[in-house]
Design an enzyme around this catalytic site. Structure first.
Site: not given
Ligand code: UD1
Length: 427
Positions: A22-23, A96, A120, A125-129, A314, A336, A406
């Site tokens: 899936k991922n 997401r 969620c 889970r922000p998107v700042d990066l 996961d 994480i 899902r």
């Molecule tokens: C992906 C996986 C999810 C897995 C996760 C970590 C998919 C579809 N989903 O989720 O199953 O649990 O990787 O292995 O592949 N973060 C920030 N800012 C950002 C981006 C991330 O603070 O801009 C934080 C997140 O809140 C979290 C950490 O970084 O605490 C890691 O998240 P991330 O690796 O980005 O997870 P996803 O890609 O959403």
């Protein structure tokens, strides 16, 4: 709405085929937007999440078609024209990973309007990066009315992107964007998850110039355009881990086909410490692992989640499902996500003894779990309830199984074929 019922206490026996990841398939489908040529993905799972993403891609003008049935089935994504650059809230809020279309839209159409995914159940889970990285590559970014509005009128430029911490999603998106940016991009502190490697290989097949996949530093030299590809998706190591833990919890012996011990990563030593036998089985036509549960209760085993190659977040909840009946006390630390312990309260309904101390769950193994009505709270928590339900005495009823649908393809069918008493009811 459906619910799943499990009559626990039956050891599992037989063979269980692991589905496509899936991922991996989600970012692979998103990558299909980068090119006007068809991207054929084989060995894909049929999941609620792939259907949700297909709707998002179709909204943007891509053709998305499933083909075949059984092994070799797949999805064809053909984004010859992008007819819209807006990914609406109604679709992005369901899952997401839909947010990731931001990258290809910006790279190919030079503009994008994508709804913020929001928080969620497992954390904010922000998107700042993502936004910082895209801005460094020359995008103008604003957030208005819950949407990220991005534009790169002169195209995107290669840049050095030093990520402050590892993010799988940000690595996927920045890698995709960099393949079409002008010049060289270096991503440091990149995610090295097998799914990043899978997507990177598909991008290479499309014509992208990428070095360093699977390491913490990825170099990308941008190209003017990408072509088409025919790519087979890797198997789902997270699904395989969940089934391995289900077998361990039930005390049976099952061959998981399509997966190697290496792909289980840090789960493998943890399972062995717990007393579970995991061996490669060469009698199948494809790679296979024979998982045999311990005869007695498993040994208490500590784990700490980390980016790959560490223990996968996961699999944290599913591993806790096994540890509920361990002999002794297991400390399970989540580094994480800040709130990935929603399953703890539900496991307690089955008789588990778990307390929380900050980012650590302290699981004191009990001799027996007992079936009860429970509620799935998120994707990985939901499969944990299946694992614990299989180990419990009596009937467990799992509500809100849309979380399960899902990410786990035909779960009750796969487990029933191994002797589990599990069935679905419409309510
Ligand atoms: C992906 C996986 C999810 C897995 C996760 C970590 C998919 C579809 N989903 O989720 O199953 O649990 O990787 O292995 O592949 N973060 C920030 N800012 C950002 C981006 C991330 O603070 O801009 C934080 C997140 O809140 C979290 C950490 O970084 O605490 C890691 O998240 P991330 O690796 O980005 O997870 P996803 O890609 O959403």
């Amino acid at each position: 709405m459906d619910r799943i019922l499990i009559e626990g206490g039956t050891p599992l026996h037989g063979t269980l085929a692991i589905s496509g990841s899936k991922n991996a398939v989600l970012p692979l489908m998103v990558a299909g937007l980068l090119t006007d040529q068809p991207v054929i993905l084989r060995g894909t799972p049929r999941l609620a999440d792939t259907r949700t993403l297909a709707s998002v891609l179709q909204e943007l003008g891509a053709e998305v078609e499933e083909f075949g049935s059984g092994p070799g089935e797949g999805v064809r994504v053909h984004a010859h024209d992008l007819t819209s650059v807006r990914a609406p809230y109604e679709l992005v809020s369901k899952m997401r990973a839909s947010f990731w279309v931001l990258g290809p839209l910006l790279a190919r159409a030079r503009k994008a309007e994508v709804s913020l995914p929001g928080g969620c159940a497992i954390g904010t889970r922000p998107v700042d990066l993502y936004l910082t990285g895209l801005a460094k590559m020359g995008a103008d970014i604003a957030v208005e009315g819950g949407y990220v509005i991005a534009a790169a009128r002169d195209g995107l430029k290669g840049a050095r992107l030093d990520l402050p911490f590892v993010s799988v999603g940000a690595t996927h998106v920045l890698l995709m964007v960099a393949t079409l940016a002008e010049g060289t991009t270096i991503i440091t502190n990149a995610a090295s998850e097998p799914e990043i490697v899978d997507v990177g290989r598909c991008l290479q097949a499309l014509g992208a110039q990428i070095d360093g996949l699977g390491t913490r530093t990825i170099h990308i030299s941008g190209v003017a355009q990408l072509g088409g590809a025919d790519h087979t998706v890797s198997r789902d190591r997270i699904e395989a881990g969940a089934y391995a833990l289900a077998v361990a919890a039930s005390g049976g012996s099952v061959d998981l086909t399509g997966i190697t011990g290496e792909e289980l990563g840090a789960l493998l030593p943890a399972m062995r410490l717990a007393g579970v036998q995991v061996e490669e089985n060469t009698t199948h036509t494809q790679p296979a692992l024979r998982v045999s549960g311990p005869d007695a209760r498993p040994n208490a085993t500590p784990v700490t989640t980390e980016p790959y190659p560490g223990f996968a977040t996961d699999l944290q909840a599913p591993f806790m499902g096994l540890m509920c009946r361990a002999n002794g006390v297991s400390r399970i630390r989540e580094t994480i996500f800040e709130n990935r312990f929603m399953h703890v309260q539900e496991l307690a309904r089955l008789g588990a003894d778990i307390s929380l101390e900050g980012d650590t769950a302290i699981v004191t193994g009990v001799d027996q779990l007992y079936g009860a009505p429970v509620m799935a709270t998120d994707l990985r928590a939901s499969v944990t309830l299946v694992i614990a339900g299989l180990a419990a005495r009596g009937t467990t009823t799992i509500n809100r199984v849309y979380h399960l649908d899902r990410g786990y393809e035909r779960i009750e069918e796969k487990l029933s074929a191994c002797g589990a008493k599990i069935w679905r009811e419409k309510i």
